[in-house]
Design an enzyme around this catalytic site. Structure first.
Site, PDB file in Angstrom:
ATOM      1  N   CYS A   1       0.834  -1.210   0.000  1.00 13.44           N
ATOM      2  CA  CYS A   1       0.000   0.000   0.000  1.00 13.44           C
ATOM      3  C   CYS A   1       0.872   1.264   0.000  1.00 13.44           C
ATOM      4  O   CYS A   1       1.830   1.357   0.768  1.00 13.44           O
ATOM      5  CB  CYS A   1      -0.923  -0.005   1.212  1.00 13.44           C
ATOM      6  SG  CYS A   1      -2.071   1.382   1.222  1.00 13.44           S
TER       7      CYS A   1
ATOM      8  N   CYS B   1       0.190   4.932   6.903  1.00 14.07           N
ATOM      9  CA  CYS B   1      -0.435   4.692   8.218  1.00 14.07           C
ATOM     10  C   CYS B   1       0.571   3.991   9.134  1.00 14.07           C
ATOM     11  O   CYS B   1       0.987   2.856   8.842  1.00 14.07           O
ATOM     12  CB  CYS B   1      -1.701   3.856   8.045  1.00 14.07           C
ATOM     13  SG  CYS B   1      -2.734   4.420   6.677  1.00 14.07           S
TER      14      CYS B   1
ATOM     15  N   CYS C   1       0.315   0.193  10.248  1.00 14.81           N
ATOM     16  CA  CYS C   1      -0.125  -0.845   9.320  1.00 14.81           C
ATOM     17  C   CYS C   1       0.985  -1.732   8.754  1.00 14.81           C
ATOM     18  O   CYS C   1       1.998  -1.247   8.244  1.00 14.81           O
ATOM     19  CB  CYS C   1      -0.893  -0.215   8.179  1.00 14.81           C
ATOM     20  SG  CYS C   1      -1.701  -1.448   7.137  1.00 14.81           S
TER      21      CYS C   1
ATOM     22  N   CYS D   1     -16.089  -9.394   5.351  1.00 16.43           N
ATOM     23  CA  CYS D   1     -15.509  -8.111   4.938  1.00 16.43           C
ATOM     24  C   CYS D   1     -14.297  -8.359   4.047  1.00 16.43           C
ATOM     25  O   CYS D   1     -13.358  -9.070   4.435  1.00 16.43           O
ATOM     26  CB  CYS D   1     -15.113  -7.307   6.169  1.00 16.43           C
ATOM     27  SG  CYS D   1     -14.370  -5.724   5.760  1.00 16.43           S
TER      28      CYS D   1
ATOM     29  N   CYS E   1     -19.281  -6.698   3.315  1.00 12.29           N
ATOM     30  CA  CYS E   1     -18.685  -5.401   3.607  1.00 12.29           C
ATOM     31  C   CYS E   1     -17.380  -5.334   2.821  1.00 12.29           C
ATOM     32  O   CYS E   1     -16.781  -6.367   2.514  1.00 12.29           O
ATOM     33  CB  CYS E   1     -18.406  -5.307   5.111  1.00 12.29           C
ATOM     34  SG  CYS E   1     -17.551  -3.809   5.624  1.00 12.29           S
TER      35      CYS E   1
ATOM     36  N   CYS F   1     -19.636   1.589   8.111  1.00 13.45           N
ATOM     37  CA  CYS F   1     -18.875   0.970   9.192  1.00 13.45           C
ATOM     38  C   CYS F   1     -17.639   1.836   9.400  1.00 13.45           C
ATOM     39  O   CYS F   1     -16.808   1.941   8.500  1.00 13.45           O
ATOM     40  CB  CYS F   1     -18.481  -0.458   8.812  1.00 13.45           C
ATOM     41  SG  CYS F   1     -17.341  -1.211  10.002  1.00 13.45           S
TER      42      CYS F   1
ATOM     43  N   ARG G   1     -18.121  -3.408  17.348  1.00 15.33           N
ATOM     44  CA  ARG G   1     -17.351  -4.620  17.051  1.00 15.33           C
ATOM     45  C   ARG G   1     -16.022  -4.634  17.800  1.00 15.33           C
ATOM     46  O   ARG G   1     -15.191  -3.741  17.631  1.00 15.33           O
ATOM     47  CB  ARG G   1     -17.110  -4.738  15.540  1.00 15.33           C
ATOM     48  CG  ARG G   1     -18.405  -4.634  14.764  1.00 15.33           C
ATOM     49  CD  ARG G   1     -18.273  -5.021  13.310  1.00 15.33           C
ATOM     50  NE  ARG G   1     -19.447  -4.603  12.571  1.00 15.33           N
ATOM     51  CZ  ARG G   1     -20.576  -5.309  12.446  1.00 15.33           C
ATOM     52  NH1 ARG G   1     -20.663  -6.507  12.974  1.00 15.33           N
ATOM     53  NH2 ARG G   1     -21.609  -4.835  11.777  1.00 15.33           N
TER      54      ARG G   1
HETATM   55  N1  SAM Z   1      -6.779   0.341   3.017  1.00 12.66           N
HETATM   56  C1  SAM Z   1      -8.063   0.491   3.545  1.00 12.66           C
HETATM   57  C2  SAM Z   1      -8.182   1.620   4.529  1.00 12.66           C
HETATM   58  O1  SAM Z   1      -7.177   2.046   5.068  1.00 12.66           O
HETATM   59  O2  SAM Z   1      -9.310   2.061   4.761  1.00 12.66           O
HETATM   60  C3  SAM Z   1      -8.612  -0.763   4.173  1.00 12.66           C
HETATM   61  C4  SAM Z   1      -7.767  -1.693   4.986  1.00 12.66           C
HETATM   62  S1  SAM Z   1      -7.191  -1.099   6.560  1.00 12.66           S
HETATM   63  C5  SAM Z   1      -6.006  -2.311   6.978  1.00 12.66           C
HETATM   64  C6  SAM Z   1      -8.561  -1.328   7.663  1.00 12.66           C
HETATM   65  C7  SAM Z   1      -8.422  -0.862   9.072  1.00 12.66           C
HETATM   66  O3  SAM Z   1      -7.732  -1.829   9.848  1.00 12.66           O
HETATM   67  C8  SAM Z   1      -7.656   0.410   9.333  1.00 12.66           C
HETATM   68  O4  SAM Z   1      -8.424   1.549   9.096  1.00 12.66           O
HETATM   69  C9  SAM Z   1      -7.290   0.289  10.810  1.00 12.66           C
HETATM   70  O5  SAM Z   1      -8.281   0.911  11.611  1.00 12.66           O
HETATM   71  C10 SAM Z   1      -7.278  -1.228  11.040  1.00 12.66           C
HETATM   72  N2  SAM Z   1      -5.901  -1.680  11.326  1.00 12.66           N
HETATM   73  C11 SAM Z   1      -4.904  -1.801  10.431  1.00 12.66           C
HETATM   74  N3  SAM Z   1      -3.758  -2.206  11.040  1.00 12.66           N
HETATM   75  C12 SAM Z   1      -4.048  -2.332  12.352  1.00 12.66           C
HETATM   76  C13 SAM Z   1      -3.266  -2.692  13.491  1.00 12.66           C
HETATM   77  N4  SAM Z   1      -1.976  -2.983  13.391  1.00 12.66           N
HETATM   78  N5  SAM Z   1      -3.878  -2.737  14.691  1.00 12.66           N
HETATM   79  C14 SAM Z   1      -5.186  -2.425  14.806  1.00 12.66           C
HETATM   80  N6  SAM Z   1      -5.958  -2.068  13.763  1.00 12.66           N
HETATM   81  C15 SAM Z   1      -5.408  -2.012  12.553  1.00 12.66           C
HETATM   82  C1  DTB Z   2     -11.417  -2.945  11.401  1.00  9.69           C
HETATM   83  O1  DTB Z   2     -11.707  -1.909  12.011  1.00  9.69           O
HETATM   84  N1  DTB Z   2     -10.599  -3.865  11.843  1.00  9.69           N
HETATM   85  C2  DTB Z   2     -10.418  -4.930  10.867  1.00  9.69           C
HETATM   86  C3  DTB Z   2     -11.435  -4.520   9.764  1.00  9.69           C
HETATM   87  N2  DTB Z   2     -11.943  -3.278  10.244  1.00  9.69           N
HETATM   88  C4  DTB Z   2     -10.977  -4.360   8.387  1.00  9.69           C
HETATM   89  C5  DTB Z   2      -9.006  -5.031  10.431  1.00  9.69           C
HETATM   90  C6  DTB Z   2      -8.038  -5.238  11.573  1.00  9.69           C
HETATM   91  C7  DTB Z   2      -6.668  -5.372  11.009  1.00  9.69           C
HETATM   92  C8  DTB Z   2      -5.678  -5.801  12.055  1.00  9.69           C
HETATM   93  C9  DTB Z   2      -4.290  -5.822  11.571  1.00  9.69           C
HETATM   94  C10 DTB Z   2      -3.975  -6.806  10.481  1.00  9.69           C
HETATM   95  O2  DTB Z   2      -4.552  -7.900  10.373  1.00  9.69           O
HETATM   96  O3  DTB Z   2      -3.080  -6.463   9.686  1.00  9.69           O
HETATM   97 FE1  SF4 Z   3      -2.925   1.134   3.301  1.00  6.63          FE
HETATM   98 FE2  SF4 Z   3      -2.833  -0.023   5.692  1.00  6.63          FE
HETATM   99 FE3  SF4 Z   3      -3.267   2.585   5.512  1.00  6.63          FE
HETATM  100 FE4  SF4 Z   3      -5.199   0.858   4.676  1.00  6.63          FE
HETATM  101  S1  SF4 Z   3      -4.439   1.128   6.772  1.00  6.63           S
HETATM  102  S2  SF4 Z   3      -4.467   2.724   3.622  1.00  6.63           S
HETATM  103  S3  SF4 Z   3      -3.885  -0.808   3.896  1.00  6.63           S
HETATM  104  S4  SF4 Z   3      -1.371   1.510   4.878  1.00  6.63           S
END
Ligand code: SAM
Ligand code: DTB
Ligand code: SF4
Length: 327
Positions: free
Chosen positions: A53, A57, A60, A97, A129, A189, A261
């Protein structure tokens, strides 16, 4: 009990500061009024496009800016996604989802393929979703036409703290995407992550922003940060279960009808901590071996928890809790 969209920060601060058991008692009353307290919706995540990506963030695993164990993968094939979804349904999931590590949706063959996946999974009789990053009006309309039930797009934290976590887009961009989803009549959501170094004030600001939306989001995931090696937040200390419980209780009070959730970080919580989260108002979990990239609570442990607590799995498409009479 009236649904309000005009709560103040002071009201939320007062709730948050109240003795824990009083707070849970209060949120439990709201929970019982609007939901069946014995029912938990089981959701399942499928990471259809993992890694690579361009966004930054800081939490992530999938950002290409950090050296994590996750590398860019091609998009999953249709058949594989349908077969994963069927497995989730067999385990009792009523919402699946689909996640993509994208900044935004582009009109492409890949997007068309996702539309096909949405149709295929909706035909299984469950809620679908998607979480694909930012979208435009015409893309939201296409998702709706394909049968998409909900779109996940988290605000993550307060507007002020957001800037320190993500620099490649703004909090306003996020709100704008939520408006686009709403306009297309797709259920919203949107939630956040606790434990990224934000203050209590930031957490309450996030809940305030969500509670001031009219209508309230149908679904609010509360994630506890999973510290990902290689990301800037890898050393961030864990927050306690108590902080999760307090945030969930406040969320339940200010968002009475919303599905709350209990999302990332559940693997480190005991059955007792999760039980308090459910008592405080959480009514959904993500089940399955994995979230998007990290391990989730083992399935047999969740089965045991459902048995111990006497919980039932919530069917699909139950809207607005048990009393849908209140606006
Ligand atoms: N790229 C899209 C976005 O950012 O909306 C969708 C995927 S993103 C991984 C979905 C959500 O997962 C993020 O908005 C964040 O709130 C959650 N998330 C991602 N990494 C995480 C982590 N290490 N711990 C907790 N929540 C996480
Ligand atoms: C949300 O709020 N939590 C889920 C779902 N929406 C997409 C994702 C959590 C991701 C946790 C970190 C990972 O698996 O990389
Ligand atoms: Fe990309 Fe992760 Fe940020 Fe979603 S949360 S925009 S997958 S870097």
């Amino acid at each position: 009990m009236i649904i309000r969209h005009d709560k103040t920060l002071e009201e939320l601060q007062e709730l948050y500061a109240s003795p824990l058991l009083e707070l849970i008692a209060k949120s439990n009353i709201v929970h019982n009024r609007f939901h069946d307290p014995g029912e938990i919706q089981v959701c399942s995540l499928i990471s259809i496009k993992t890694g690579g990506c361009p966004e930054d963030c800081k939490y992530c695993a999938q950002s290409s800016r950090y050296q994590t164990s996750i590398s860019a993968q091609p998009m999953m094939q249709y058949e594989e996604v349908i077969s994963e979804a069927k497995k989730a349904v067999e385990r009792g999931a009523t919402r699946v989802c689909l996640g993509a590590a994208w900044r935004e949706v582009r009109d492409s063959k890949q997007f068309d393929e996702i539309l096909r996946m949405i149709k295929g999974i909706t035909a299984l009789g469950i809620e679908v979703c998607c979480t694909l990053g930012m979208i435009k009006d015409h893309q939201a309309e296409k998702l709706k036409e394909a049968g998409l039930y909900a779109y996940n797009h988290n605000l993550d934290t307060s507007e002020n703290f957001y800037k320190t976590i993500i620099t490649t887009r703004t909090f306003k961009d996020r709100l704008n995407t939520l408006d686009i989803i709403e306009k297309a009549n797709i259920s919203v959501c949107s939630g956040g992550i606790l434990g990224m170094g934000e203050t209590i004030h930031d957490r309450l600001e996030l809940l305030l922003t969500l509670s001031r939306r009219n209508p309230h989001p149908e679904s609010v995931p509360i994630n506890r940060l999973t510290q990902i090696p290689g990301t800037p937040l890898e050393e961030q200390p864990h927050i306690s279960g108590w902080e999760m419980i307090r945030a969930i209780a406040v969320a339940r009070i200010v968002l009475p009808k919303t599905m709350i959730r209990l999302s990332a970080g559940r693997i480190e919580m005991t059955c007792e901590e999760q039980a308090l989260c459910f008592l405080a108002g959480a009514n959904s979990i993500f089940a399955g071996e994995k979230l998007l990239t990290v391990a989730n609570t083992p399935i047999d442990r969740d089965d045991r928890m459902f048995r111990i607590l006497g919980l039932r799995k919530r069917p699909a498409f139950v809207k607005g809790g048990k009393y849908d009479l209140v606006s």
